[in-house]
Structures are given as C-alpha cells and as structure tokens.
Motif scaffolding. Structure first.
Motif, PDB file in Angstrom:
ATOM      1  N   TYR A   1      -7.119   1.237   7.389  1.00  0.00           N
ATOM      2  CA  TYR A   1      -6.703   0.142   6.945  1.00  0.00           C
ATOM      3  C   TYR A   1      -7.253  -0.805   7.183  1.00  0.00           C
ATOM      4  CZ  TYR A   1      -2.677   3.673   7.438  1.00  0.00           C
ATOM      5  OH  TYR A   1      -1.543   4.119   7.604  1.00  0.00           O
TER       6      TYR A   1
ATOM      7  N   THR B   1      -8.201 -11.490   3.545  1.00  0.00           N
ATOM      8  CA  THR B   1      -6.566 -12.136   4.074  1.00  0.00           C
ATOM      9  C   THR B   1      -5.118 -11.701   3.521  1.00  0.00           C
ATOM     10  OG1 THR B   1      -7.071 -14.005   4.651  1.00  0.00           O
ATOM     11  CG2 THR B   1      -8.553 -12.424   6.077  1.00  0.00           C
TER      12      THR B   1
ATOM     13  N   ARG C   1      -0.936 -10.849   4.221  1.00  0.00           N
ATOM     14  CA  ARG C   1       0.331  -9.631   5.135  1.00  0.00           C
ATOM     15  C   ARG C   1      -0.034  -8.056   3.972  1.00  0.00           C
ATOM     16  NH1 ARG C   1       5.871 -12.259   4.495  1.00  0.00           N
ATOM     17  NH2 ARG C   1       6.807 -10.351   6.313  1.00  0.00           N
ATOM     18  N   PHE C   2       0.387  -7.371   4.776  1.00  0.00           N
ATOM     19  CA  PHE C   2       0.039  -6.035   4.337  1.00  0.00           C
ATOM     20  C   PHE C   2       1.504  -4.631   4.870  1.00  0.00           C
ATOM     21  CE2 PHE C   2      -4.489  -7.439   4.098  1.00  0.00           C
ATOM     22  CZ  PHE C   2      -4.510  -6.998   2.992  1.00  0.00           C
TER      23      PHE C   2
ATOM     24  N   TRP D   1      -0.492  -3.952  10.339  1.00  0.00           N
ATOM     25  CA  TRP D   1       0.198  -4.224   9.185  1.00  0.00           C
ATOM     26  C   TRP D   1       1.694  -3.234   9.260  1.00  0.00           C
ATOM     27  CZ3 TRP D   1      -2.635  -1.456   4.234  1.00  0.00           C
ATOM     28  CH2 TRP D   1      -3.885  -1.560   4.061  1.00  0.00           C
TER      29      TRP D   1
ATOM     30  N   SER E   1       0.472  -1.386   0.225  1.00  0.00           N
ATOM     31  CA  SER E   1      -0.140   0.067  -0.419  1.00  0.00           C
ATOM     32  C   SER E   1       0.535   0.991  -0.040  1.00  0.00           C
ATOM     33  CB  SER E   1      -0.961  -0.464   1.463  1.00  0.00           C
ATOM     34  OG  SER E   1      -1.500   1.144   1.374  1.00  0.00           O
TER      35      SER E   1
ATOM     36  N   GLU F   1      -8.637  -3.732   4.266  1.00  0.00           N
ATOM     37  CA  GLU F   1      -7.526  -5.259   4.767  1.00  0.00           C
ATOM     38  C   GLU F   1      -9.387  -5.872   4.731  1.00  0.00           C
ATOM     39  OE1 GLU F   1      -6.026  -7.583   7.967  1.00  0.00           O
ATOM     40  OE2 GLU F   1      -6.000  -6.136   8.137  1.00  0.00           O
ATOM     41  N   GLN F   2     -10.432  -4.906   5.066  1.00  0.00           N
ATOM     42  CA  GLN F   2     -11.752  -6.204   5.116  1.00  0.00           C
ATOM     43  C   GLN F   2     -12.340  -6.379   3.280  1.00  0.00           C
ATOM     44  OE1 GLN F   2     -14.668  -3.784   7.422  1.00  0.00           O
ATOM     45  NE2 GLN F   2     -16.369  -4.850   6.085  1.00  0.00           N
TER      46      GLN F   2
END
Length: 680
Positions: A257, A266, A268-269, A288, A106, A261-262
């Motif tokens: 955030y 799911t 790794r961010f 994150w 991101s 993500e929602q």
C-alpha cells in the motif's frame, strides 16, 4: 525393497483403503509442504482412521463420512431461502457512489475483479499439468512455490517470488523446461480467468465518473500479464497494476500500500478486496479506507457437494459459487435448483449421450417427452453441428401412449398398469375404462356381470375382489379392445417414420427408470411398424433394489439394448443401493428435468401434436421454466469459462453428488410437510 514395500502397504491401508479418507487427507497434506508441517498431516490421517474404526460414517469437517450426501449440507439447504439471496450485496451503483468519494480506488485482482472456474486457486495447476503431460503436477507446483519462497526469504529477506523463480526450482528439481512451464501456466490463467460481473459493473460506473483506478495483487505473475488479463476481461483503463513479486513487498505484510501511494502521490485511497487481513486490516493500517468483498468460494462452500473427483468437483463448485455468490442478483429457489443440481446433471448426461452416439455410429437421437425437453435444449447448446445436421429430435411419447400402442405385444403390462396398479385406490370402473379409452365397452361389462350374478356397475370402485372379473371381460373382448387403438397406431407410425427419416439406428433418451419407453418404441418401430431401425435406450438411471421389480431391465442392460449414465447394478452400485423411489428420489430427479409442456395423452384427436407442444400457463409450468433457465445458464457458463477444455466429460458419479444433496433435501422437505399435515 522390503522397506519400500512396507511403506506402500502402510500407505495403502491408512490412506487408500477408504476413498473419503484419501480425499480429505490430501486436502490437508497437499497444503503442508514444509517438513515441520508433515506431522500435522499424519496426526490428521490418524484421526480419520480412528474415526472410521469407531464408526463415524457420516461427517463434515474432521470426521469420516461414507459415500452419500453430506447431511449437514442437505440440512443447510433447507435452512436458507436461497443461496444467492444470502449473498446479495449493495447494488453496484451504490458501491460505485461510495468509492467515487475517494481520489484513488484500488482493487484486489484475483477473487475480486477476476474469478477462476475453481473452488481453490491452486486447482488451476491440474490444468497446467494437463498441458505439460506431467503427473502429480499440482502437488509439485505447490511445493515448488513453497521452496522458492523459502529461498527468497533466505537470500532477499522477503517471500515475494516471481513465476520465473518458481520455474527455476521446477526445472532443476522436476525436470520441467522453464520456458515451456511458464508459458503453459500463463496461458492457463489467461484462458480460464473471467470477469466478476458485479465488479465489472462497479468498474464501468467508476470509469464513467473518471476515477483513477489501480490494481494491487499479491502474486507471482508479472504485472504485464495481469494487466493483459484484466484488459481481456473488460477492466481497461487501469492507471497502475502493483504486483507484490515486482516490489518485494505485499498486501500481506502491508507494505505494498505504501509503495503504491509513494508512486501515485498523495490523496484519499480506498481498497476493495476479499481477504479480511490483507485487503481489510492492512489497508486501514496503511491509512487507506477499505471495503471487504466476501470471497465467493468461502460464501458458497457450506452448500457445495464435496464427494466429487478433484478436477470436476473444483470446477463445478467454482462456477456455481462465482454465479450465485458474486452479490449481483438474488435468484429464486427454482432457478437455483436448476443451476446447482440440474445443470451439471443435464450437462454430464448429454456428454454421455454424445460420446455413446459417436462411438456407436448412431444416426438419430430421439429425446422423449417431457424429460427430454430440457435435455434436447442442452444437447443442442453443446453440439450445434448435430442440430444443423438434423440428428436431434424431441419426440412426443409417454407411458400412457406406450401402454396403449403396445397392448398386443405387452399384454401383461397393459393389465398391470391399467388395472392391478389401481386396485383398492378408490378409482371407479368408469374412471378406469375412460383412462383406457374403452368407455363404450363398460355397458357390456355391466350386462355380462349382471347375467353372471356379479352385477358390476360403473360407479363401483376397482378392488382386489373384482379386478379379475374386469380383466376376464376385457380378455374375452381383446380384439375389440385393440381396435380402439388402431388409428393411434397408424398416426404414431407416420409420426415416427418422419422422426427417424430412414435412419438405421437411433438412440432413445429418457430419464429412466425401467427403460420401458425405449423398449416399447423398439417393439413398435421394428415388430409392428417394420421401420427397421435399431433402437438403443439411454437412461439416466435404472430401477434399484428398492423397486418391486429391481431386475426388470437387467437382460436389456446386459446386452446393451439399454445403457445407464448415473447407476445400475453393474456400475456405481452404491448409488443404485441408495436411490429409493419410495422416498421420492425418482420424483426429485424428474423435477430437475421439468417441462412446461403438458403430459402427452396419445396420438388421439385432430390437434394432438399442437396440444402436446403448447406450454401450460399454470404455476407448475412457471416453476419448470425457471428450473430450465437455471440449467441452461449453468451450461452456458461452463462453456464460456473454458471448463469444457479441461474435462473430457462429467462422469455419472460426479453428476450424482450434487443430485444426492438435492434428493436428501427433498426427502427432508417432504417429511417436514407430512408432519405439518398430520399436526394440522
């Protein structure tokens, strides 16, 4: 009416009386639009006035400073190797490798992926105000956003407003048509934002690895507009653009955030952005990882000149900060000298030249060697149509050539420069006569002085005791002296006849300072060569009160034969008062216009032109090339950013502000070197 008059008088006394107080007060006041914040601005105004009354004439931050360079900034310039070197980050490849370990990468948008040509984001509103023909628009637009956020908080429980919400208030309270205003602001954002070159390379590498990339922004612009801006700047292929105004939550409160993500699922961010809290701490609180990217304007602020007009100053600082502090590359000191101080000076000076030439219908522009080398290149970059029309010419000229060729008309100056300026400085008569190209006349001086009992020899040094005897001898042989320059006079005539190409008017451009180069050419062109071309000398600056002859060119400045960009006795007089050649200011300014070409010795010998146009290969020439590269890069960035559409022209006052910092730093550097020499 009486109360209004009283308020205006108080405002004029406390705010407008001192320009520096007005500027610094508004930097605080314009950001404090809520009624409860106003006492803070009033208290600050009081401290500024108190400081002025107590004599705090130099300041950085909260104390008042008189016109002139910020000494703390000038000192800072000496404390680091180069600005850009201090901001160099890991390579884009290294960062991309780190980021590629995550499922979703991101990016913050503004001040991370996209940069604006402003040192403060709200300064874009100056340009929107230009488009809308609306006075004081920047301040009103900031107030509108604040009011819209207060209303949104009251009605919806959050502060994330849309551009439509802001312009609802502006239409109702300020009378600005909503659709026109929104369109003007969006067009300004789209036209002026440009890609961060560091992040563009990181983004390109991530795309090559097939990574999922999203953008998160706390912003009132619609996601479709932001996505369009990103696409235009090379950031294509983003899978999601999440904007606070569309979700009613933000990075600032940490909830954007979770929303992203929602929607993405799911994984790794990791998030990259410039705000320590919004992009750093809040990302980590949301689970994150984060990478903090230093804000270019925060990094560059300690080095920047502040005493500039609001629009030009903001654009200048924004462009310099974006270029030097994006982290992509470290530059050397010479390049930064050109980019930071020479760029805006050369750009503004060329705009001044162009405007003057257009206004007065001047047919040719002659840029005098060697200062005119980089100026002619900048001018061609700015005005290629004039280059195509054959209007621009870089011409060979020098003080030495002028003194020789105008000796018959400027006889006083001939003796002053060749003899009286060299008295008691260790020059031998052989060296003096060689410089005048009169070595064959030296034996006659020896013979005549010997017969008179004075016995002057070539190895003798020129002193106050023998200088008049030398002058008297040359006066007795004056026609013979002049005959030594006849062939050069004819060669010079042919050269300038070709350069002028039948023009009835020409501008002769030099850095300064007395305007002798232009005036000498005027005498030759019109009195000696009879080419009948009206000559106007355009100078960067003039002699100042610190010169031995401060009024030398005042008659020519008064009637327009000479015009000056930065300062003269009739404008920007405080700069005229400050500029001091004896402290190295002339040398510092001339260094900004360095050229790799050698000094022009005159129209002498079969290959005089080829020699003068053959770049040197020594270290000084390399230094000049690096300075010129910096100047040209600044001018290109200025044009590419669209800044030229925002500013009609850069004033001499604005161009002088960075140059004053440069001169002050050079003064300090020379003083330090002098101390070291004494100690050694």
């Amino acid at each position: 009416m009486g109360l209004m008059t009283l308020r205006m008088n108080v405002y004029g006394t406390l705010v407008n009386r001192v320009p520096e107080i007005r500027e610094k007060y508004h930097m605080v006041r314009d950001r404090q639009t809520a009624s409860w914040q106003r006492p803070i601005a009033w208290f600050y105004l009081g401290t500024l006035n108190l400081g002025w009354l107590l004599g705090w004439k130099k300041f950085s931050g909260n104390t008042v400073r008189a016109a002139g360079p910020d000494m703390r900034t000038a000192k800072r310039l000496l404390a680091v190797d180069t600005e850009s070197a201090a901001s160099v980050r890991e390579t884009p490849a290294a960062l991309a490798e780190r980021l590629s370990a995550f499922d979703v990468v991101s990016f913050d948008v503004f001040d991370t992926l996209l940069l604006r040509p402003f040192s403060s984001p709200e300064d874009l509103f100056y340009i929107v105000g230009q488009k809308l023909d609306y006075l004081d628009f920047r301040r009103i637009r900031m107030e509108a956003e604040q009011r819209a956020r207060e209303r949104c908080l009251k009605e919806k429980g959050h502060r994330e407003v849309t551009l439509s919400d802001i312009y609802d208030w502006l239409e109702q309270e300020a009378g600005i048509p909503k659709e026109e205003g929104m369109r003007a602001e969006q067009e300004a954002e789209e036209a002026l934002c440009f890609a961060n070159p560091y992040m563009l390379e990181v983004f390109r590498l991530l795309r090559g690895k097939g990574k999922r990339i999203i953008a998160l922004s706390d912003m009132y612009l619609p996601s479709a507009v932001i996505a369009k801006m990103l696409e235009k700047c090379g950031f294509s292929g983003i899978v999601g653009c999440f904007v606070s105004c569309e979700y009613g939550c933000s990075k600032s409160d940490g909830n954007l955030y979770g929303k992203a993500e929602q929607l993405l699922g799911t994984g790794r961010f990791i998030h990259v952005g410039d705000n320590r809290v919004s992009d750093g701490e809040n990302a980590r609180k949301a689970g994150w990882e984060s990478v903090l990217y230093g804000n270019v304007n925060a990094e560059g602020a300690p080095f920047r000149a502040m005493e500039m007009s609001p629009v030009t100053g903001s654009i200048y600082r924004g462009l310099v900060n974006a270029h030097l502090h994006n982290g992509l590359k470290g530059r050397d000191r010479d390049y930064e000298c050109g980019f930071v101080y020479g760029g805006i000076f050369a750009l503004g000076y060329c705009q001044f030249i162009h405007n003057y030439v257009q206004e007065h219908g001047i047919e040719k522009i002659l840029f005098l060697a060697r200062d005119g080398d980089i100026l002619s290149r900048v001018y061609r970059l700015l005005y290629p149509e004039e280059e195509a029309a054959g209007k621009i010419r870089y011409v060979l000229w020098s003080r030495l050539a002028a003194v020789k060729l105008t000796a018959r008309y400027y006889k006083y100056d001939y003796f002053r420069r060749f003899l009286f300026h060299k008295v008691n400085q260790g020059f031998t008569l052989e060296q003096i006569f060689e410089a005048m190209e009169l070595s064959d006349l030296l034996p006659g001086l020896t013979a005549e002085s010997g017969a008179a009992g004075a016995s002057l020899r070539g190895k003798d040094t020129l002193t106050d005791k023998n200088v008049h005897a030398v002058k008297d001898y040359l006066n007795r042989h004056w026609e013979e002296v002049l005959s030594h320059y006849e062939s050069q006079l004819e060669t010079g005539r042919r050269y300038y006849e070709k350069a002028l190409d039948g023009a009835a008017s020409a501008a002769v451009v030099d850095i300064g300072w007395a305007g002798s180069g232009a005036m000498a050419l005027n005498v030759l062109v019109n009195r000696v060569w009879k080419l009948n071309c009206e000559i106007t000398g355009i100078l960067a600056g003039t002699n100042t009160r610190h010169n031995a002859e401060p009024d030398m060119s005042e008659a020519q400045l008064a009637d327009g034969k000479l015009v000056s960009y930065l300062f003269s006795q009739s404008h920007n007089r405080d700069l005229w008062e400050r500029h001091n050649a004896s402290k190295g200011d002339n040398v510092a300014m001339e260094k900004l216009l360095s050229s790799p070409f050698p000094s022009f010795r005159g129209f002498r010998g079969p290959d005089w032109e080829a020699q003068a146009l053959r770049p040197r290969s020594d270290e000084e020439a390399g230094q000049a090339e690096r300075i010129q590269a910096g100047i040209l890069d600044f001018c290109r960035l200025y044009l590419e950013s669209g800044a030229d559409s925002c500013i009609a022209s850069i004033s001499g006052r604005d161009a002088a502000a960075p140059a004053c910092l440069w001169m002050e730093a050079e003064r300090k550097r020379m003083a330090k070197e002098d101390i070291q020499c004494v100690l050694a």
